[in-house]
Scaffold this motif. Structure first.
Motif, PDB file in Angstrom:
ATOM      1  N   LEU A 298       4.294   9.087 -10.288  1.00 20.26           N
ATOM      2  CA  LEU A 298       4.337   7.726  -9.764  1.00 20.26           C
ATOM      3  C   LEU A 298       4.281   7.756  -8.243  1.00 20.26           C
ATOM      4  N   PHE A 299       3.712   6.717  -7.675  1.00 20.74           N
ATOM      5  CA  PHE A 299       3.821   6.467  -6.238  1.00 20.74           C
ATOM      6  C   PHE A 299       4.719   5.253  -6.070  1.00 20.74           C
ATOM      7  N   LEU A 300       5.911   5.431  -5.483  1.00 19.47           N
ATOM      8  CA  LEU A 300       6.881   4.367  -5.278  1.00 19.47           C
ATOM      9  C   LEU A 300       7.341   4.449  -3.830  1.00 19.47           C
ATOM     10  N   LEU A 301       7.181   3.360  -3.079  1.00 17.19           N
ATOM     11  CA  LEU A 301       7.491   3.413  -1.654  1.00 17.19           C
ATOM     12  C   LEU A 301       7.962   2.057  -1.176  1.00 17.19           C
ATOM     13  N   ARG A 302       9.023   2.061  -0.372  1.00 17.20           N
ATOM     14  CA  ARG A 302       9.498   0.838   0.261  1.00 17.20           C
ATOM     15  C   ARG A 302       9.364   0.979   1.769  1.00 17.20           C
TER      16      ARG A 302
ATOM     17  N   ALA B 181      -2.684   6.481   0.086  1.00 18.56           N
ATOM     18  CA  ALA B 181      -2.270   5.095  -0.045  1.00 18.56           C
ATOM     19  C   ALA B 181      -2.354   4.396   1.309  1.00 18.56           C
ATOM     20  N   ARG B 182      -2.731   3.104   1.283  1.00 20.20           N
ATOM     21  CA  ARG B 182      -2.857   2.353   2.525  1.00 20.20           C
ATOM     22  C   ARG B 182      -2.237   0.968   2.383  1.00 20.20           C
TER      23      ARG B 182
ATOM     24  N   SER C  10      -1.068   4.478   6.598  1.00 23.79           N
ATOM     25  CA  SER C  10      -1.471   5.386   5.520  1.00 23.79           C
ATOM     26  C   SER C  10      -0.246   6.177   5.092  1.00 23.79           C
ATOM     27  N   TYR C  11      -0.165   6.482   3.787  1.00 23.04           N
ATOM     28  CA  TYR C  11       0.986   7.182   3.245  1.00 23.04           C
ATOM     29  C   TYR C  11       0.524   8.313   2.345  1.00 23.04           C
ATOM     30  N   GLY C  12       1.237   9.431   2.434  1.00 20.54           N
ATOM     31  CA  GLY C  12       0.969  10.552   1.546  1.00 20.54           C
ATOM     32  C   GLY C  12       1.741  10.397   0.257  1.00 20.54           C
TER      33      GLY C  12
ATOM     34  N   SER D  77      -3.007   9.774  -3.458  1.00 24.54           N
ATOM     35  CA  SER D  77      -2.174   8.627  -3.788  1.00 24.54           C
ATOM     36  C   SER D  77      -2.960   7.334  -3.627  1.00 24.54           C
ATOM     37  N   SER D  78      -2.560   6.326  -4.407  1.00 24.39           N
ATOM     38  CA  SER D  78      -3.195   5.016  -4.352  1.00 24.39           C
ATOM     39  C   SER D  78      -2.177   3.974  -4.791  1.00 24.39           C
TER      40      SER D  78
END
Length: 822
Positions: free
Chosen positions: A58-62, A369-370, A27-29, A33-34
């Motif tokens: 925006l939600f941007l994650l690597r 976000a998951r 899970s991410y903060g 977020s989605s």
């Protein structure tokens, strides 16, 4: 919060790893977020894009291959959110945005280029004045350019399908209209022959094929019964095309409205090969809105099997929640399995190591976000920890043959990544917890009684590396801190309706280690409740005070009885009805904690003429060593706040509040660090007006952590949904604020509205991360049941052989419920 309840009746249904080969759930903060799209990076990690809805960013994650964050950016770009993404030839990423607003009412698309480290290389706004957010997908072309597809509007031609080719530096090379049939374009995919397939829908599914210069090769629509909606598109492993969507129509014969998952397959010329539909959702009456599945994507494995993750209901005995539909290459079902995870699935891909990666959000409010990685059977917990919790009778912190196992303890396993997994112990004290991998610290907590009644000698650490491991933990020894009975009481009920009979269940347990003698229960019922009978003899009655005598209760004994009341026809809709209970003997023989001063605070409230009178009393054996505070709340506004400090046996002078019309008042005490008390509450309705209410009793918690006392308050209900979940306290204000540490009580209700007896009912409730699964306490139910706590916090209640009649045969008996506190 979203609450999901699945009711199973016979024959029909109501409606972390640190290795890429291991599954995981991340899970991410931040909150709200989605994830809307997901691509895998060359190093086996993942790039996730979406939105943070509350912040309009925006939600941007690597991530790396284990799902751990490498970098994240939550950019604010004129309110835009990310819709789709693809990888660039230089290792960077292209992100398609929507809702980019440069002012006014326009909501445009934009393209964003990120370098591999997350730095912005360029951005370009794609204006589309007449169709907001017309572009829906983007993909990388073999020549290093990118193709974006969707819809546009031109004054001379009206609404059209469109495609744009974008150079590696962000310049638009060309924009061309596609085909003659306007459709809502959704997806594009590169085909093995170097061309591009585009999908969408009108009333029917739509496919088109273009070359990389935007020249139309062919377009097709497919005349399938019902109304189709398109979600995803694949270039299949056997060099064909597959389209995913839903098909909505009327079921043959009954005319009920049904919504089907639909997969359609064509050859590279668009010729239909087959179309298969799947029914994971119940039929509905004519005119009712269909259940909408939450799904958006599908994928294939190397053998050509299809995988569709979705949230919804099955047509076979499985529960609502995130599920995985698996078919063979011909579209025939191989598996429909519940994943045991709270999540909406917006994207699924097949990973480089032949697993599945599913991205979305956790399906709660506010969302997080998951990212879930599973094997091809949908399993991500590949390891098991086994062990036993036992009572250390000889107090040597070592297991001795004959020492008994401790049932109904919750075992909690946490690894260094913060992943949490739970399991309740069996009658012999044994447990099996499915986990990922890492160094897991184990801890235990009793379901019944007080956690402070026990000392735990040790909390083992179990190390697991790899997959398919079963590790045995050292036995966990639990020592009782005192030899005494410890009685606790629970009250529960279903819905309350005026002029109708109602049943209240009284449940009890002796969670101590000695027999309790001279046991009895007192119930104080609302004046609107008229006693009609009970499943054990009534010992005595004094007005609305009822006494029931119980036999001596051995240590560990639990039981229940039911009391029946008729609800007066004078009761009004939404009026709150309460019953208070007290079980005796109510003494607690636990030794005091090092910081406890021996004080115990109780509160009460009553009407005295035109005033409300609140009393605060120290009923403990010790003096309060420091002051505590109380507040008085008028409806939901703080009216008064003041400190108090009492010696043993002392009561404060009555706190009197003038009574204006139509108000409800409550007094609540907040504990200090030394007084053994919860946050007791007393609420009083208006004393001078028949329009007074007790709604504060529903908004605030009461009798917290007082094992021998219980109460249940419920509003009078008119029409109702026979299957729902309700939670109390409701919280304060329009936002329903509830304090950290407050106990919540939930009731899950169900009814057999079919036409035959139900033999089995199964409820599955996935708890959000804001609740502590280890604090779960059953409170009572309409019928005998068993329960389990699994995984991250999935409660399963099973009513075996319930013999629940249908509502047309016996409407009152067709209903059931279970209540728990957490």
């Amino acid at each position: 919060m979203n609450f999901r309840i699945s009711l199973l009746l016979l024959g029909w249904l109501f409606g972390v790893a640190h290795s890429s080969a291991q599954g995981f759930l991340r899970s991410y903060g931040p909150a709200s977020s989605s994830v809307r799209d997901l691509v895998q990076t060359a190093d086996g990690g993942f790039f996730l894009v979406g939105e943070v809805s509350d912040a309009h960013t925006l939600f941007l994650l690597r991530t790396d291959a284990a799902g751990d964050t490498v970098w994240s950016q939550h950019l604010s770009l004129n309110g835009a959110n990310a819709l789709a993404a693809c990888t660039a030839s230089d290792g960077g990423f292209i992100v398609l945005l929507e809702n980019y607003s440069a002012g006014g009412d326009n909501a445009d698309n934009a393209l964003l280029k990120l370098n591999a480290d997350g730095a912005i290389a360029w951005q370009r706004v794609i204006e589309n004045a007449f169709i907001a957010n017309g572009l829906r997908d983007v993909l990388a072309l073999p020549d290093g350019h990118f193709l974006a597809i969707g819809n546009t509007y031109q004054i001379s031609q009206g609404a059209r399908n469109t495609a744009l080719k974008i150079a590696p530096d962000g310049l638009i090379v060309w924009q061309k209209n596609i085909g003659q049939q306007f459709r809502q374009i959704r997806r594009a995919v590169l085909l093995p022959d170097g061309t591009v397939a585009i999908s969408g829908q009108g009333e029917d599914f739509y496919l088109a094929k273009i070359n990389t210069d935007g020249v139309l090769i062919w377009e097709r629509t497919y005349n399938i019964p019902g109304v189709q909606t398109n979600y995803d598109l694949l270039a299949t492993t056997d060099a064909h095309i597959a389209l995913l969507g839903t098909s909505q129509g009327n079921a043959p014969g009954s005319g009920a409205l049904v919504l089907k998952i639909s997969i359609l397959k064509t050859d590279l010329d668009g010729n239909l090969l087959w179309n298969k539909n799947y029914y994971p959702f119940p039929s509905l009456p004519i005119g009712a809105a269909p259940f909408i599945p939450v799904f958006n994507s599908f994928t294939q494995d190397a053998e050509g099997n299809y995988y569709v993750p979705f949230w919804g209901y099955f047509d076979d005995p499985l529960a609502a929640g995130l599920a995985l539909l698996k078919t063979d290459p011909n579209g025939d079902v191989l598996m429909k399995s519940e994943l045991g995870v709270a999540a909406n699935a917006w994207q699924i891909i097949r990973t480089q190591d032949a697993h599945l990666a599913i991205a979305g959000d956790d399906n709660w409010f506010p969302t997080r976000a998951r990212l879930l990685k599973t094997d091809l059977d949908g399993e991500y917990l590949h390891n098991v920890i086994t062990g036993q919790v036992y009572r250390d009778a000889d107090l040597d912190c070592a297991f001795t043959t004959g020492e008994p196992g401790m049932a109904d303890f919750i075992v909690r396993a946490e690894n260094q990544s913060g992943e949490l997994f739970y399991k309740n112990t069996e009658p012999d004290g044994s447990y099996q917890i499915r986990v990922t991998e890492g160094d897991f610290s184990l801890s235990v907590q009793p379901v019944y009684g007080l956690p402070t009644a026990y000392a735990v000698c040790d909390t083992p650490i179990v190390s697991i590396s790899g997959t398919g491991q079963t590790m045995s933990a050292a036995p966990i020894s639990v020592q009782a801190l005192a030899e005494c009975p410890l009685l606790e009481l629970y009250l529960s009920s279903g819905l309350l309706r005026r002029c109708m009979p109602s049943a209240f269940q009284v449940a009890w347990c002796n969670s101590g280690n000695m027999t309790a003698e001279n046991v009895y229960v007192e119930l104080t019922a609302d004046p609107l409740l008229a006693y009609q009978g009970s499943t054990i003899p009534l010992g005595s009655q004094n007005g609305q005070l009822y006494r029931f005598n119980l036999p001596d209760l051995p240590a560990g004994a639990c039981g229940s009885f039911t009391v029946y009341f008729d609800i007066s026809c004078d009761a009004q809709p939404d009026q709150v009805i309460c019953i208070d209970g007290h079980i005796y003997p109510d003494t607690i023989c636990l030794p005091p904690g090092a910081e406890w001063d021996g004080s115990i605070v109780e509160v009460s409230g009553s009407c005295n003429g035109s005033e409300i009178e609140f009393i605060i009393k120290n009923v403990g054996a010790g003096n309060m060593s420091e002051s505590a505070e109380y507040v008085i709340i008028e409806d939901q506004i703080m009216y008064l706040q003041a400190p108090f400090q009492l010696i043993a046996g002392e009561s404060m002078s009555a706190i009197r509040v003038p009574m204006p019309d139509d108000s409800c008042y409550a007094l609540r005490v907040f504990p200090n660090q030394h007084s053994l008390m919860a946050r007791p509450v007393a609420a009083v309705a208006n004393c001078t007006s028949s329009d007074g209410n007790l709604n504060l009793l529903l908004s605030l918690p009461s009798v917290e952590n007082e094992l021998s006392r219980a109460n249940t308050c419920r509003p009078i209900t008119g029409s109702f949904d026979p299957n729902d979940k309700t939670g109390y306290p409701l919280g304060l204000g329009d936002a329903h604020y509830i304090e950290r540490g407050d106990d919540l009580t939930y009731t899950l209700r169900f009814q057999n509205t079919g036409n035959d007896t139900a033999f089995l009912v199964v409820l599955r409730d996935t708890l959000p991360s804001t609740l502590d699964p280890a604090s779960f306490r059953p409170q009572g139910a309409s019928h005998p049941y068993s329960w389990q706590l699994n995984g991250e916090g999935v409660l399963v209640f099973t009513f075996a052989n319930i013999l629940l009649p249908d509502s047309t045969t016996n409407e009152p008996a067709s209903q059931g419920y279970v209540t728990f506190r957490i």
